[in-house]
Design a protein around this motif. Structure first.
Motif, short mmCIF file in Angstrom:
data_model
loop_
_atom_site.label_atom_id
_atom_site.label_comp_id
_atom_site.label_asym_id
_atom_site.label_seq_id
_atom_site.Cartn_x
_atom_site.Cartn_y
_atom_site.Cartn_z
N MET A 1 0.83 -1.20 0.00
CA MET A 1 0.00 0.00 0.00
C MET A 1 0.87 1.25 0.00
O MET A 1 1.98 1.26 0.52
N GLU A 2 0.33 2.34 -0.62
CA GLU A 2 1.06 3.60 -0.64
C GLU A 2 1.21 4.14 0.77
O GLU A 2 0.26 4.16 1.56
N ARG A 3 2.42 4.59 1.09
CA ARG A 3 2.65 5.17 2.41
C ARG A 3 2.06 6.57 2.45
O ARG A 3 2.32 7.40 1.59
N LEU A 4 1.24 6.83 3.47
CA LEU A 4 0.64 8.14 3.64
C LEU A 4 1.36 8.89 4.76
O LEU A 4 1.86 8.29 5.71
N LEU A 5 1.39 10.19 4.63
CA LEU A 5 2.02 11.04 5.64
C LEU A 5 1.00 11.41 6.70
O LEU A 5 -0.13 11.81 6.39
N GLY A 6 1.38 11.28 7.95
CA GLY A 6 0.51 11.70 9.03
C GLY A 6 0.37 13.21 9.08
O GLY A 6 1.12 13.96 8.45
N THR A 7 -0.60 13.68 9.86
CA THR A 7 -0.88 15.11 9.92
C THR A 7 0.34 15.90 10.35
O THR A 7 0.67 16.95 9.78
N GLY A 8 1.05 15.43 11.38
CA GLY A 8 2.21 16.17 11.88
C GLY A 8 3.30 16.30 10.85
O GLY A 8 3.86 17.38 10.63
N GLU A 9 3.64 15.17 10.20
CA GLU A 9 4.70 15.20 9.20
C GLU A 9 4.30 16.04 7.99
O GLU A 9 5.09 16.83 7.46
N PHE A 10 3.03 15.89 7.57
CA PHE A 10 2.56 16.66 6.42
C PHE A 10 2.57 18.16 6.73
O PHE A 10 2.95 18.97 5.89
N ALA A 11 2.17 18.50 7.95
CA ALA A 11 2.19 19.91 8.35
C ALA A 11 3.60 20.46 8.32
O ALA A 11 3.85 21.56 7.80
N ARG A 12 4.54 19.70 8.85
CA ARG A 12 5.93 20.18 8.88
C ARG A 12 6.50 20.36 7.49
O ARG A 12 7.11 21.38 7.17
N TYR B 1 -7.57 9.13 12.27
CA TYR B 1 -6.22 9.36 11.74
C TYR B 1 -6.32 9.81 10.29
O TYR B 1 -7.02 9.21 9.48
N ARG B 2 -5.62 10.90 10.00
CA ARG B 2 -5.64 11.45 8.64
C ARG B 2 -4.31 11.18 7.95
O ARG B 2 -3.25 11.36 8.55
N GLY B 3 -4.40 10.77 6.71
CA GLY B 3 -3.20 10.50 5.93
C GLY B 3 -3.21 11.30 4.63
O GLY B 3 -4.26 11.48 4.01
N TYR B 4 -2.04 11.81 4.27
CA TYR B 4 -1.89 12.62 3.06
C TYR B 4 -0.88 11.96 2.14
O TYR B 4 0.13 11.41 2.60
N ARG B 5 -1.13 12.06 0.83
CA ARG B 5 -0.18 11.52 -0.12
C ARG B 5 1.00 12.48 -0.29
O ARG B 5 0.90 13.69 -0.09
N GLU B 6 2.11 11.91 -0.69
CA GLU B 6 3.32 12.71 -0.92
C GLU B 6 3.07 13.78 -1.99
O GLU B 6 3.56 14.91 -1.87
N ASP B 7 2.31 13.42 -3.03
CA ASP B 7 2.12 14.38 -4.12
C ASP B 7 1.18 15.53 -3.76
O ASP B 7 0.98 16.45 -4.54
N GLN B 8 0.56 15.48 -2.56
CA GLN B 8 -0.27 16.60 -2.11
C GLN B 8 0.57 17.75 -1.54
O GLN B 8 0.04 18.84 -1.29
N LEU B 9 1.87 17.49 -1.32
CA LEU B 9 2.72 18.52 -0.74
C LEU B 9 2.85 19.75 -1.64
O LEU B 9 2.88 20.88 -1.16
N THR B 10 2.90 19.52 -2.96
CA THR B 10 3.05 20.67 -3.87
C THR B 10 1.87 21.63 -3.74
O THR B 10 2.05 22.85 -3.62
N GLY B 11 0.67 21.08 -3.74
CA GLY B 11 -0.51 21.93 -3.60
C GLY B 11 -0.57 22.58 -2.23
O GLY B 11 -0.96 23.75 -2.11
N ALA B 12 -0.19 21.85 -1.19
CA ALA B 12 -0.22 22.41 0.16
C ALA B 12 0.79 23.55 0.30
O ALA B 12 0.51 24.57 0.95
N ARG B 13 1.97 23.40 -0.30
CA ARG B 13 2.97 24.47 -0.23
C ARG B 13 2.51 25.71 -0.99
O ARG B 13 2.79 26.83 -0.59
N LEU B 14 1.80 25.50 -2.11
CA LEU B 14 1.24 26.63 -2.84
C LEU B 14 0.24 27.38 -1.97
O LEU B 14 0.25 28.62 -1.90
N VAL B 15 -0.61 26.63 -1.28
CA VAL B 15 -1.59 27.25 -0.39
C VAL B 15 -0.88 28.05 0.70
O VAL B 15 -1.26 29.19 1.02
N ALA B 16 0.17 27.48 1.26
CA ALA B 16 0.92 28.18 2.33
C ALA B 16 1.50 29.49 1.82
O ALA B 16 1.45 30.52 2.51
#
Length: 270
Positions: A1-12, A41-56
């Motif tokens: 299964m694809e590894r998902l990032l936890g909320t804390g790691e994704f936030a960081r 528990y919330r999990g985020y995909r690695e490829d969601q980081l680009t969109g999240a950084r744009l939002v930030a």
């Protein structure tokens, strides 16, 4: 299964706080890839980081969430144009607020520094025929009335070669939230007589003292400082005001930016 990032790691890694992630999830702006129905528990995909950084980054511009969502959801080729349009609006708002702050400083200091804000000049205005319309109205109604009146006059003047000089507005009395003028819109034409269906008169030749304004300075109430500046200059330089003040609009209002010169505030003097 694809590894998902936890909320804390994704936030960081996205440079967003956990609190912000929760808010953006509720807003539908940045949803987790998976939510565990048992423990939340919330999990985020690695490829969601680009969109999240744009939002930030967009939020660091103090951009409203609705605008952030619109840009983030747009196709990538369109995002730069949307950002440019948004920022142009921000710069125009700041320019208007800057001119308002300058006006308020003069008001709160009992007129100190008023003449330093503007450069007053003089010019000769020839006798001319003007199409005219006059009305008693309050300031909130003023802009719509001016634009619709000028459009009627523009059509009436077409058979006579159109406008011979920039149109203007004469204030025969104060126009604000409590005082209703009257104001008079004027449309100069190059003709010995005017169209019979439109009121007209001949305005005599005169000398004008005037200041030139940028679009951001034309906004009410900061434009009042320009009227005060010309009136004070006339008093201090031995000029007598011989007719009502006016605003002369020579620029293309719709296409002008906040820092473009578009209008003169002028007083006929002797």
């Amino acid at each position: 299964m694809e590894r998902l990032l936890g909320t804390g790691e994704f936030a960081r890694r996205s440079r967003l706080s956990v609190k912000a992630l929760r808010l953006y999830e509720r807003q539908g702006l940045l949803r987790p890839a998976r939510v565990n129905g048992v423990n939340g528990y919330r999990g985020y995909r690695e490829d969601q980081l680009t969109g999240a950084r744009l939002v930030a980054l967009l939020r660091r511009l103090d951009m409203p969430l609705t605008e952030v969502a619109r840009i983030a959801a747009a196709p990538e080729p369109d995002r730069a144009g949307l950002l440019a349009a948004y920022w142009a609006g921000v710069e125009e708002r700041i320019a208007v607020q800057r001119s308002l702050a300058a006006h308020l400083r003069v008001v709160l200091s009992s007129g100190e520094g008023l003449l330093e804000m503007y450069r007053v000049e003089q010019r000769e205005v020839p006798e001319r025929v003007i199409l005219t319309e006059q009305r008693h109205l309050l300031q909130p109604e003023l802009e719509d009335w001016i634009l619709t009146s000028w459009e009627r006059m523009r059509k009436a003047a077409e058979p006579y070669g159109g406008a011979s000089a920039p149109p203007y507005v004469i204030y025969h009395g104060e126009v604000n939230e409590d005082s209703n003028g009257p104001a008079e819109v004027c449309y100069p034409i190059d003709a010995a007589s005017a169209p019979p269906e439109v009121a007209s008169r001949v305005e005599p030749a005169h000398t004008e003292a005037y200041v030139r304004l940028r679009k951001a300075q034309v906004v009410y109430p900061q434009i009042l400082s320009a009227f005060d500046a010309v009136a004070r200059w006339a008093e201090e330089n031995g000029r007598t005001v011989v007719a009502a003040p006016r605003e002369v609009y020579f620029g293309d209002w719709a296409s002008s930016g906040a820092e473009d010169e578009v209008c003169d505030v002028a007083f006929p003097v002797a």
